[in-house]
Enzyme design. Sequence first.
Site, PDB file in Angstrom:
ATOM      1  N   HIS A  97     105.082  -6.004 -19.109  1.00 50.85           N
ATOM      2  CA  HIS A  97     105.946  -7.178 -19.292  1.00 50.85           C
ATOM      3  C   HIS A  97     105.116  -8.346 -19.793  1.00 50.85           C
ATOM      4  O   HIS A  97     104.013  -8.593 -19.328  1.00 50.85           O
ATOM      5  CB  HIS A  97     106.671  -7.557 -17.991  1.00 50.85           C
ATOM      6  CG  HIS A  97     105.785  -7.549 -16.786  1.00 50.85           C
ATOM      7  ND1 HIS A  97     105.372  -6.378 -16.173  1.00 50.85           N
ATOM      8  CD2 HIS A  97     105.216  -8.555 -16.094  1.00 50.85           C
ATOM      9  CE1 HIS A  97     104.589  -6.679 -15.153  1.00 50.85           C
ATOM     10  NE2 HIS A  97     104.457  -7.986 -15.083  1.00 50.85           N
ATOM     11  N   HIS A  99     104.738 -12.231 -19.843  1.00 50.23           N
ATOM     12  CA  HIS A  99     105.174 -13.446 -19.141  1.00 50.23           C
ATOM     13  C   HIS A  99     105.270 -14.587 -20.155  1.00 50.23           C
ATOM     14  O   HIS A  99     104.318 -14.826 -20.904  1.00 50.23           O
ATOM     15  CB  HIS A  99     104.150 -13.876 -18.085  1.00 50.23           C
ATOM     16  CG  HIS A  99     104.045 -12.978 -16.902  1.00 50.23           C
ATOM     17  ND1 HIS A  99     104.724 -13.211 -15.725  1.00 50.23           N
ATOM     18  CD2 HIS A  99     103.320 -11.854 -16.682  1.00 50.23           C
ATOM     19  CE1 HIS A  99     104.419 -12.276 -14.840  1.00 50.23           C
ATOM     20  NE2 HIS A  99     103.562 -11.438 -15.394  1.00 50.23           N
TER      21      HIS A  99
HETATM   22  P1  AMP Z   1     102.699  -8.871 -12.671  1.00 54.88           P
HETATM   23  O1  AMP Z   1     101.765  -9.349 -11.611  1.00 54.88           O
HETATM   24  O2  AMP Z   1     102.289  -9.292 -14.048  1.00 54.88           O
HETATM   25  O3  AMP Z   1     102.982  -7.384 -12.561  1.00 54.88           O
HETATM   26  O4  AMP Z   1     104.048  -9.656 -12.409  1.00 54.88           O
HETATM   27  C1  AMP Z   1     105.217  -9.076 -11.931  1.00 54.88           C
HETATM   28  C2  AMP Z   1     106.261 -10.145 -11.979  1.00 54.88           C
HETATM   29  O5  AMP Z   1     107.520  -9.543 -11.794  1.00 54.88           O
HETATM   30  C3  AMP Z   1     106.103 -11.218 -10.888  1.00 54.88           C
HETATM   31  O6  AMP Z   1     106.013 -12.500 -11.501  1.00 54.88           O
HETATM   32  C4  AMP Z   1     107.371 -11.053 -10.060  1.00 54.88           C
HETATM   33  O7  AMP Z   1     107.868 -12.287  -9.598  1.00 54.88           O
HETATM   34  C5  AMP Z   1     108.322 -10.406 -11.041  1.00 54.88           C
HETATM   35  N1  AMP Z   1     109.360  -9.574 -10.445  1.00 54.88           N
HETATM   36  C6  AMP Z   1     109.193  -8.563  -9.556  1.00 54.88           C
HETATM   37  N2  AMP Z   1     110.392  -8.011  -9.250  1.00 54.88           N
HETATM   38  C7  AMP Z   1     111.318  -8.668  -9.984  1.00 54.88           C
HETATM   39  C8  AMP Z   1     112.737  -8.573 -10.129  1.00 54.88           C
HETATM   40  N3  AMP Z   1     113.458  -7.653  -9.448  1.00 54.88           N
HETATM   41  N4  AMP Z   1     113.366  -9.428 -10.972  1.00 54.88           N
HETATM   42  C9  AMP Z   1     112.663 -10.349 -11.665  1.00 54.88           C
HETATM   43  N5  AMP Z   1     111.332 -10.494 -11.581  1.00 54.88           N
HETATM   44  C10 AMP Z   1     110.659  -9.672 -10.743  1.00 54.88           C
END
Ligand code: AMP
Length: 145
Positions: A97, A99
Amino acid sequence: MTDCVFCKIVDGELPSRDVYEDRSVLAFLDANPLAPGHTLVIPKEHAAKLEDVVEAPAVWDVTRKLAPEVAEAVDAPAYNVGVNNGSAAGQEVPHVHMHIVPRFPDDGGNPIHAVQPNPPELSDDDLDGIAEKIRRTRDEAAADD
Ligand code: AMP
Ligand code: ZN
């Protein structure tokens, strides 16, 4: 992938605040935002890391077009775009993903360089050697293609 949170969002099994969708890409608000408008852009296909994404050009194209629109929507004059690629880099959700984090003057945040507060001291020779190693790795990868 059945136990992947973001695949479940793609499949509609978990809720999301979608802001963009096409055949291969979905973008939705981060559930724990670092700023208003913090958005995640994902490929719909399951891919753990950047290098695994078949639809990578589509993900990048959506990100570069959507990011300024996200920023404008929340009146942010700037934004960071970043990927935590691999657990040692802080990746928690193993579905790649991008950001998009809107930034504001004096918001107390940092540039991307803050991912490493203790950078190593590398000499010119060290840097020359690293650059050579990367070029060699690229050549070997190209030869395997
Ligand atoms: P990362 O550390 O780059 O893997 O970030 C994962 C991101 O996904 C974090 O910023 C979380 O807040 C976000 N996240 C996790 N679960 C969900 C969800 N169900 N809907 C939206 N964002 C999510
Ligand atoms: Zn997934």
